[in-house]
Design a protein around this motif. Sequence first.
Motif, PDB file in Angstrom:
ATOM      1  N   LYS A 474      12.811  -7.301  -6.628  1.00 61.47           N
ATOM      2  CA  LYS A 474      12.890  -7.392  -8.089  1.00 61.47           C
ATOM      3  C   LYS A 474      13.806  -6.322  -8.684  1.00 61.47           C
ATOM      4  CE  LYS A 474       9.747 -10.685  -8.379  1.00 61.47           C
ATOM      5  NZ  LYS A 474      10.120 -12.082  -8.725  1.00 61.47           N
ATOM      6  N   GLY A 475      14.176  -5.320  -7.864  1.00 66.18           N
ATOM      7  CA  GLY A 475      15.088  -4.286  -8.345  1.00 66.18           C
ATOM      8  C   GLY A 475      14.422  -2.993  -8.750  1.00 66.18           C
ATOM      9  N   PHE A 476      13.192  -2.789  -8.341  1.00 65.65           N
ATOM     10  CA  PHE A 476      12.467  -1.576  -8.712  1.00 65.65           C
ATOM     11  C   PHE A 476      13.014  -0.365  -7.961  1.00 65.65           C
ATOM     12  CE2 PHE A 476       8.547   1.089  -7.850  1.00 65.65           C
ATOM     13  CZ  PHE A 476       8.545   1.710  -9.100  1.00 65.65           C
ATOM     14  N   ASP A 477      13.332   0.699  -8.695  1.00 69.39           N
ATOM     15  CA  ASP A 477      13.844   1.930  -8.105  1.00 69.39           C
ATOM     16  C   ASP A 477      12.670   2.871  -7.849  1.00 69.39           C
ATOM     17  OD1 ASP A 477      15.154   4.197  -7.310  1.00 69.39           O
ATOM     18  OD2 ASP A 477      16.606   4.206  -8.955  1.00 69.39           O
ATOM     19  N   ALA A 478      12.017   2.679  -6.716  1.00 71.42           N
ATOM     20  CA  ALA A 478      10.830   3.474  -6.396  1.00 71.42           C
ATOM     21  C   ALA A 478      11.163   4.951  -6.264  1.00 71.42           C
ATOM     22  CB  ALA A 478      10.191   2.955  -5.105  1.00 71.42           C
ATOM     23  N   ALA A 479      12.333   5.266  -5.748  1.00 66.31           N
ATOM     24  CA  ALA A 479      12.721   6.666  -5.549  1.00 66.31           C
ATOM     25  C   ALA A 479      12.827   7.396  -6.882  1.00 66.31           C
ATOM     26  CB  ALA A 479      14.036   6.742  -4.787  1.00 66.31           C
ATOM     27  N   ALA A 480      13.387   6.733  -7.886  1.00 65.04           N
ATOM     28  CA  ALA A 480      13.532   7.365  -9.201  1.00 65.04           C
ATOM     29  C   ALA A 480      12.175   7.616  -9.840  1.00 65.04           C
ATOM     30  CB  ALA A 480      14.385   6.485 -10.103  1.00 65.04           C
ATOM     31  N   VAL A 481      11.268   6.662  -9.693  1.00 62.60           N
ATOM     32  CA  VAL A 481       9.924   6.834 -10.251  1.00 62.60           C
ATOM     33  C   VAL A 481       9.193   7.946  -9.519  1.00 62.60           C
ATOM     34  CG1 VAL A 481       7.666   5.740 -10.509  1.00 62.60           C
ATOM     35  CG2 VAL A 481       9.743   4.474 -11.097  1.00 62.60           C
ATOM     36  N   ARG A 482       9.290   7.954  -8.194  1.00 67.29           N
ATOM     37  CA  ARG A 482       8.615   8.981  -7.402  1.00 67.29           C
ATOM     38  C   ARG A 482       9.128  10.377  -7.778  1.00 67.29           C
ATOM     39  NH1 ARG A 482       5.959   8.056  -2.643  1.00 67.29           N
ATOM     40  NH2 ARG A 482       7.056   6.064  -2.361  1.00 67.29           N
ATOM     41  N   ALA A 483      10.425  10.489  -7.958  1.00 63.46           N
ATOM     42  CA  ALA A 483      11.014  11.799  -8.280  1.00 63.46           C
ATOM     43  C   ALA A 483      10.564  12.303  -9.643  1.00 63.46           C
ATOM     44  CB  ALA A 483      12.537  11.693  -8.238  1.00 63.46           C
ATOM     45  N   ALA A 484      10.213  11.378 -10.547  1.00 62.53           N
ATOM     46  CA  ALA A 484       9.798  11.778 -11.893  1.00 62.53           C
ATOM     47  C   ALA A 484       8.316  12.127 -11.979  1.00 62.53           C
ATOM     48  CB  ALA A 484      10.110  10.654 -12.878  1.00 62.53           C
ATOM     49  N   LEU A 485       7.562  11.870 -10.905  1.00 57.20           N
ATOM     50  CA  LEU A 485       6.130  12.141 -10.919  1.00 57.20           C
ATOM     51  C   LEU A 485       5.851  13.612 -10.661  1.00 57.20           C
ATOM     52  CD1 LEU A 485       4.793   9.095  -8.836  1.00 57.20           C
ATOM     53  CD2 LEU A 485       4.753   9.385 -11.314  1.00 57.20           C
ATOM     54  N   PRO A 486       4.683  14.096 -11.070  1.00 60.39           N
ATOM     55  CA  PRO A 486       4.276  15.453 -10.693  1.00 60.39           C
ATOM     56  C   PRO A 486       4.237  15.580  -9.175  1.00 60.39           C
ATOM     57  CG  PRO A 486       2.815  14.552 -12.373  1.00 60.39           C
ATOM     58  CD  PRO A 486       3.684  13.423 -11.923  1.00 60.39           C
ATOM     59  N   ALA A 487       4.410  16.789  -8.687  1.00 59.72           N
ATOM     60  CA  ALA A 487       4.515  17.008  -7.240  1.00 59.72           C
ATOM     61  C   ALA A 487       3.315  16.454  -6.484  1.00 59.72           C
ATOM     62  CB  ALA A 487       4.672  18.510  -6.968  1.00 59.72           C
ATOM     63  N   GLU A 488       2.110  16.621  -7.057  1.00 61.67           N
ATOM     64  CA  GLU A 488       0.906  16.196  -6.337  1.00 61.67           C
ATOM     65  C   GLU A 488       0.779  14.675  -6.275  1.00 61.67           C
ATOM     66  OE1 GLU A 488      -0.223  17.054 -10.657  1.00 61.67           O
ATOM     67  OE2 GLU A 488       1.014  17.957  -9.076  1.00 61.67           O
ATOM     68  N   ALA A 489       1.542  13.946  -7.108  1.00 65.88           N
ATOM     69  CA  ALA A 489       1.458  12.485  -7.121  1.00 65.88           C
ATOM     70  C   ALA A 489       2.603  11.817  -6.363  1.00 65.88           C
ATOM     71  CB  ALA A 489       1.442  11.976  -8.560  1.00 65.88           C
ATOM     72  N   GLN A 490       3.592  12.570  -5.970  1.00 65.37           N
ATOM     73  CA  GLN A 490       4.781  11.970  -5.373  1.00 65.37           C
ATOM     74  C   GLN A 490       4.527  11.342  -4.007  1.00 65.37           C
ATOM     75  OE1 GLN A 490       8.010  14.789  -5.404  1.00 65.37           O
ATOM     76  NE2 GLN A 490       8.144  14.818  -7.648  1.00 65.37           N
ATOM     77  N   LYS A 491       3.483  11.794  -3.326  1.00 69.73           N
ATOM     78  CA  LYS A 491       3.179  11.236  -2.009  1.00 69.73           C
ATOM     79  C   LYS A 491       2.208  10.063  -2.079  1.00 69.73           C
ATOM     80  CE  LYS A 491       3.951  15.631   0.403  1.00 69.73           C
ATOM     81  NZ  LYS A 491       3.344  16.665   1.286  1.00 69.73           N
ATOM     82  N   ASP A 492       1.805   9.718  -3.279  1.00 73.17           N
ATOM     83  CA  ASP A 492       0.838   8.634  -3.460  1.00 73.17           C
ATOM     84  C   ASP A 492       1.582   7.298  -3.520  1.00 73.17           C
ATOM     85  OD1 ASP A 492      -1.150   6.870  -4.239  1.00 73.17           O
ATOM     86  OD2 ASP A 492      -2.112   8.289  -5.607  1.00 73.17           O
ATOM     87  N   ASP A 493       1.753   6.664  -2.361  1.00 70.58           N
ATOM     88  CA  ASP A 493       2.505   5.409  -2.289  1.00 70.58           C
ATOM     89  C   ASP A 493       1.848   4.292  -3.105  1.00 70.58           C
ATOM     90  OD1 ASP A 493       4.380   6.585  -0.643  1.00 70.58           O
ATOM     91  OD2 ASP A 493       3.373   5.959   1.204  1.00 70.58           O
ATOM     92  N   TRP A 494       0.523   4.279  -3.115  1.00 75.86           N
ATOM     93  CA  TRP A 494      -0.176   3.231  -3.840  1.00 75.86           C
ATOM     94  C   TRP A 494       0.063   3.366  -5.345  1.00 75.86           C
ATOM     95  CZ3 TRP A 494      -1.798  -1.234  -2.351  1.00 75.86           C
ATOM     96  CH2 TRP A 494      -2.579  -2.005  -3.207  1.00 75.86           C
TER      97      TRP A 494
END
Length: 671
Positions: A474-494
Amino acid sequence: MIHRLSWANWGHFYRAFLKGLKVCVFYLAVLSLFRLFFIAWLHAYMAPGTGTADVIAALLRGTRLSMQTAGALAVCSFLPYLVLAAHAQMARRVFLAINGVLLAVLSVLYVASFPFYRQFHANFNQMLFTGAHDDIGALFWTMVSEHALPVRLAGALLLACMLWRVLRALFDWNFFECVFSARSFSAPVRFLGRMAFLVLLCLAGLLAVFGGSLGWETAVNWENAGVTRDAFLNEAILDNAQAIYRARELNRRMLACNGLDFTADDIRLLAARLAHREPTSDDLDDYLMRTAEGARLEKPRHVIVVLSESLANWPLLDKYKNIPIASGLRSLIAEEDTDYCPTFLPNGASTVSAVTGVVTGFADANLYLTTMPEAFAAPYPTASAPQMERLGYETNFWYAGPATWERIGAFTQAQGFAHFYSRGDFGDVPGSVWGCEDEVLYEKVLAGLTDEPSFNVVLNASNHSPYDLDLQAKGFDAAAVRAALPAEAQKDDWLVKELGHYWYADRELTKFVHAVREKDPTALLVIVGDHGDRYNIDKTPLLYERYGIPFIVTGAGIRKGVLSAESAGSQIDILPTLFELIAPKGFAYSAIGTSLTQNTQGVNYGFWITRHAIGKADTAPLVPESLTGGEPPAIDDAALQDYMDAVRSISWWRAKYGNILDDRILEEKGR
């Protein structure tokens, strides 16, 4: 035969009841260890500032409450053993078989409680009974794909097997049984031992009956168990059996409607205050009549209300603006022909409450309208479809899922919608077990807009578990969203996957709005979430961030400020808002809610909201919480309480008992 319990056969009595005590202690230990591990594993859900003292208080309180559960489980297995005590081997086999079943059930519930809490931020609650009305097949496949049901079930059964072996060893270990029956003790010592055992037995019985107390005055139960300042710990205090008992009791109250306790006189007075008139009529419908002040824009050809699955408001807040999941709605809100109310509540905790709020105009009031015969007899006077039809609109309800879900097809048509469209009408289209993809649904709705004026309610489903969209395609940029999250949430794939589904819902909804405008430049669209309480970045979100949903109105003639600067509301206020925007002056309509061109307060099943504060509805006095977490603002407690009581009591009475206010109706039908 049960042995005659006398001093002559003391040994039989002693051994049998001591085994019962050992089973009780075993279950108490299991439940306490379950609680300890639950807290340790999900500790991220504890609020900042929660300390060791709070955890210890929760563990102690939970242990006291679990004495009641452990006692009940012990009795279930002990009574058959006592009845069969004369046949030792048979009694043992029956005892172990019963406990094998009990431990399997406990273990399955315990393993299930982890994903349940992550989803609903609660131990088992009324959602269990809501789910019983849901699509069982869809629920099953959601649990398989999203929550690894086979793996969790296997783990639960393995846990049960291990616990059963421990219980079997404890049952067969006769050390304590032999101590006081040893003939080496003198008669006085044996007598004192018997007395001590009887006292211990009575004490254990009292603790089990009264939840860790010796009397009802200090008894612990599910209603008073939550003694800590942390919501997560208060839920952890309840073992799974107690949580299910709580859910059952609350559901029973809901079905019996005894969660509301209003007389006809109470409702007459509250309805009169809501309508700003004297309480002179016994016809409740008289108080629900409103008169439109006059259209604020040219009459649109098409009016569309989008109930968007799990469309929470928190991604639209400034503090989350750098997380690229809501850029479409943000851009829409910024447009000149759009207005936005950021202080808006869903009608209830689930999608069906949103549907009933929009379709009937009733607040959530301990009624399950889609199961009530009264709701299928005729449209209520506050129902949206018949009133929009009086304005010249053909009425359509569009749903991404199956027509059988919550009887939604039959219910919406019984409440006056001329047409109902669901996944079964769309052919072989992509989607999950809950419904077709949003882009498919919007394409069907767009194709259904003709030159004939229409009122449309659109309920989508993509932003819903099992969250199985192919986001990369669908074109979702998961990397950009992950990078914008707080550090403790960046490893939360779900979490990233959940946010990706919000991104998809936002993108497709915005595309749909622009496509409708292109097809019909006069169109008026209202966008709201069905509910918001599903996922947050913060493990302990503010009430506002957890429960708030957006209210967005856009279309030709809309301008900034068309809604009150202090506007706040809930889903029962959608239809009055539409009437005050498009209906001619003097148009008579029925509503419990109030147009957001005027309304400054919203309420639902458990919360209230204003432009500056939010709080729980079941506290006295009401306790405001700032929307931003700062110093709580002052509120008009009495006015808010009156408003909450009014919308809920009117919805309750009108939906169940009709329009005549007479206490004899309660006596005839029962509460």
